[in-house]
Scaffold this motif. Structure first.
Motif, PDB file in Angstrom:
ATOM      1  N   UNK A   1      13.238  11.403   6.043  1.00  0.00           N
ATOM      2  CA  UNK A   1      14.165  11.767   4.979  1.00  0.00           C
ATOM      3  C   UNK A   1      13.977  10.894   3.746  1.00  0.00           C
ATOM      4  N   UNK A   2      12.842  10.229   3.665  1.00  0.00           N
ATOM      5  CA  UNK A   2      12.546   9.413   2.496  1.00  0.00           C
ATOM      6  C   UNK A   2      13.157   8.039   2.531  1.00  0.00           C
ATOM      7  N   UNK A   3      13.589   7.585   3.710  1.00  0.00           N
ATOM      8  CA  UNK A   3      14.131   6.244   3.849  1.00  0.00           C
ATOM      9  C   UNK A   3      15.590   6.134   3.502  1.00  0.00           C
ATOM     10  N   UNK A   4      16.257   7.286   3.268  1.00  0.00           N
ATOM     11  CA  UNK A   4      17.646   7.215   2.811  1.00  0.00           C
ATOM     12  C   UNK A   4      18.645   7.106   3.947  1.00  0.00           C
ATOM     13  N   UNK A   5      18.286   7.574   5.155  1.00  0.00           N
ATOM     14  CA  UNK A   5      19.221   7.579   6.273  1.00  0.00           C
ATOM     15  C   UNK A   5      19.013   6.327   7.116  1.00  0.00           C
ATOM     16  N   UNK A   6      20.078   5.545   7.295  1.00  0.00           N
ATOM     17  CA  UNK A   6      19.970   4.336   8.102  1.00  0.00           C
ATOM     18  C   UNK A   6      20.203   4.678   9.571  1.00  0.00           C
ATOM     19  N   UNK A   7      19.347   4.203  10.478  1.00  0.00           N
ATOM     20  CA  UNK A   7      19.558   4.484  11.892  1.00  0.00           C
ATOM     21  C   UNK A   7      20.954   4.084  12.328  1.00  0.00           C
ATOM     22  N   UNK A  51       0.844  -1.200   0.000  1.00  0.00           N
ATOM     23  CA  UNK A  51       0.000   0.000   0.000  1.00  0.00           C
ATOM     24  C   UNK A  51       0.878   1.248   0.000  1.00  0.00           C
ATOM     25  N   UNK A  52       0.562   2.175  -0.885  1.00  0.00           N
ATOM     26  CA  UNK A  52       1.366   3.384  -0.998  1.00  0.00           C
ATOM     27  C   UNK A  52       1.375   4.226   0.255  1.00  0.00           C
ATOM     28  N   UNK A  53       0.322   4.173   1.048  1.00  0.00           N
ATOM     29  CA  UNK A  53       0.264   4.997   2.260  1.00  0.00           C
ATOM     30  C   UNK A  53       1.229   4.516   3.333  1.00  0.00           C
ATOM     31  N   UNK A  54       1.628   3.248   3.262  1.00  0.00           N
ATOM     32  CA  UNK A  54       2.514   2.674   4.283  1.00  0.00           C
ATOM     33  C   UNK A  54       3.955   2.986   3.908  1.00  0.00           C
ATOM     34  N   UNK A  55       4.638   3.750   4.759  1.00  0.00           N
ATOM     35  CA  UNK A  55       5.996   4.191   4.435  1.00  0.00           C
ATOM     36  C   UNK A  55       7.080   3.305   5.036  1.00  0.00           C
ATOM     37  N   UNK A  56       6.765   2.529   6.050  1.00  0.00           N
ATOM     38  CA  UNK A  56       7.770   1.684   6.675  1.00  0.00           C
ATOM     39  C   UNK A  56       7.124   0.544   7.433  1.00  0.00           C
ATOM     40  N   UNK A  81       3.928  -2.421  31.073  1.00  0.00           N
ATOM     41  CA  UNK A  81       4.459  -2.873  29.793  1.00  0.00           C
ATOM     42  C   UNK A  81       5.580  -1.979  29.269  1.00  0.00           C
ATOM     43  N   UNK A  82       6.480  -2.584  28.516  1.00  0.00           N
ATOM     44  CA  UNK A  82       7.568  -1.831  27.891  1.00  0.00           C
ATOM     45  C   UNK A  82       6.993  -0.680  27.075  1.00  0.00           C
ATOM     46  N   UNK A  83       7.585   0.493  27.194  1.00  0.00           N
ATOM     47  CA  UNK A  83       7.021   1.672  26.538  1.00  0.00           C
ATOM     48  C   UNK A  83       8.068   2.506  25.817  1.00  0.00           C
ATOM     49  N   UNK A  84       9.330   2.080  25.786  1.00  0.00           N
ATOM     50  CA  UNK A  84      10.384   2.881  25.169  1.00  0.00           C
ATOM     51  C   UNK A  84      11.290   2.005  24.321  1.00  0.00           C
ATOM     52  N   UNK A  85      11.537   2.466  23.099  1.00  0.00           N
ATOM     53  CA  UNK A  85      12.468   1.822  22.180  1.00  0.00           C
ATOM     54  C   UNK A  85      13.297   2.938  21.548  1.00  0.00           C
ATOM     55  N   UNK A  86      14.523   3.168  22.011  1.00  0.00           N
ATOM     56  CA  UNK A  86      15.334   4.287  21.512  1.00  0.00           C
ATOM     57  C   UNK A  86      15.512   4.266  19.998  1.00  0.00           C
ATOM     58  N   UNK A  87      15.538   3.059  19.401  1.00  0.00           N
ATOM     59  CA  UNK A  87      15.766   2.976  17.964  1.00  0.00           C
ATOM     60  C   UNK A  87      14.617   3.545  17.133  1.00  0.00           C
ATOM     61  N   UNK A  88      13.447   3.736  17.748  1.00  0.00           N
ATOM     62  CA  UNK A  88      12.323   4.317  17.015  1.00  0.00           C
ATOM     63  C   UNK A  88      12.614   5.753  16.574  1.00  0.00           C
ATOM     64  N   UNK A 142      13.421   9.403  11.893  1.00  0.00           N
ATOM     65  CA  UNK A 142      14.290  10.292  11.121  1.00  0.00           C
ATOM     66  C   UNK A 142      14.493   9.748   9.715  1.00  0.00           C
ATOM     67  N   UNK A 143      14.709   8.448   9.654  1.00  0.00           N
ATOM     68  CA  UNK A 143      14.942   7.829   8.350  1.00  0.00           C
ATOM     69  C   UNK A 143      13.730   7.977   7.438  1.00  0.00           C
ATOM     70  N   UNK A 144      12.535   7.710   7.966  1.00  0.00           N
ATOM     71  CA  UNK A 144      11.336   7.824   7.146  1.00  0.00           C
ATOM     72  C   UNK A 144      11.074   9.268   6.746  1.00  0.00           C
TER      73      UNK A 144
END
Length: 309
Positions: free
Chosen positions: A291-297, A230-235, A275-282, A287-289
């Protein structure tokens, strides 16, 4: 014989089994503890296993003086010993459990479901006539509810598909912190369990040698592939239980087949704060999304589950 009902919100057939046993005149009982307390009990007994297994065990341990308990059979992924034989493995690890009776957690073929229900009913009631009557009376509850694909966009938010096993993502005691964490970063999450099950299975037919792929992996692939198209889904955000290498590997295989930015998270057993509520990698993924998916975390190398944009 008194039978325990675990009442998992991730198992659509829970009302069916409850009504069926009532029609048979079989006394039932639900866990005497809330889910948070039951999960803590399961984690104490099996600290090295995934939170999904711990929750199932905790609910069983929270049953008071039952002779047997109905245990939903979750569709397994490749190499998932717990998913393939949960009702056999738990008594080997924990002594003193009631008899565990595996039952389907959702409707497949109605005839197959009723055949399993009939066998269960005969075992519990020894009354063939009562079983036939009970099956007729609860048949409507076996019909799957009609569902549609949810809305895939929301103004000013970035849509991400969240892919993971239903016994993890649909249990508030395990996953309640995930949606708020995503929404705090202006994500609009669409969860794999919101995809109509029949649609996910049809999509899974596109897998190579799909008939050889375990049911749980087909279901996850079908939902992920449908949403990724689906085009609306970016990641894509793949979520696996902590200490569950089989599910983590299955989600990695699925991510490798798709072509949108992807992030892998693990969801652990809740602590004292809930419940777990934090994921630093998010943050880096947002940021990556953006920038259009070009920057890797920075803390998520390609081998850690990022698929190409």
């Amino acid at each position: 014989m008194k039978v325990g009902l675990l009442n998992s919100p991730a198992a659509p057939l829970t009302p069916y089994w409850a009504a069926y046993l009532k029609e048979l005149g079989v006394p039932t009982q639900t866990p005497a503890l809330g889910d948070a307390e039951a999960l803590a009990l399961g984690a104490q007994s099996l600290p090295g296993e995934s939170p999904v297994v711990q929750l199932a065990l905790g609910r069983i341990l929270a049953l008071d003086r039952v002779d047997a308990a109905l245990l939903p059979e979750w569709p397994a992924v490749a190499g998932d010993a717990w998913g393939e034989a949960l009702s056999e493995l738990l008594p080997r690890r924990i002594s003193g459990l009631p008899i565990l009776l595996p039952v389907p957690e959702r409707t497949g073929e109605l005839d197959a479901l009723e055949a399993q229900a009939a066998a269960l009913g005969l075992r519990l009631s020894q009354n063939p006539g009562g079983v036939r009557l009970a099956l007729e009376r609860v048949r409507l509850l076996a019909q799957p509810a009609r569902t549609d694909l949810p809305a895939l966009s929301r103004a000013s938010r970035t849509t991400v598909a969240v892919i993971g096993p239903r016994p993890l993502l649909q249990e508030p005691v395990l996953a309640a912190g995930l949606r708020p964490a995503l929404e705090a970063l202006d994500f609009y999450p669409v969860f794999s369990y919101e995809v109509p099950h029949a649609d996910a299975l049809r999509r899974a037919e596109r897998m190579e040698q799909a008939h050889k792929v375990p049911a749980g992996e087909r279901e996850l692939f079908g939902a992920a592939s449908l949403l990724a198209g689906k085009g609306a889904v970016t990641g894509l955000v793949f979520v696996a239980p902590a200490r569950d290498g089989a599910t983590q590997a299955a989600l990695q295989r699925i991510a490798d087949k798709l072509h949108k930015p992807a992030l892998h998270l693990t969801l652990d057993t809740p602590g004292a704060d809930g419940p777990q509520a934090a994921w630093p990698e998010l943050d880096a993924f947002a940021e990556r999304l953006a920038s259009g998916g070009r920057v890797r975390p920075a803390n998520s190398p390609a081998s850690d589950g990022e698929s190409g944009a």
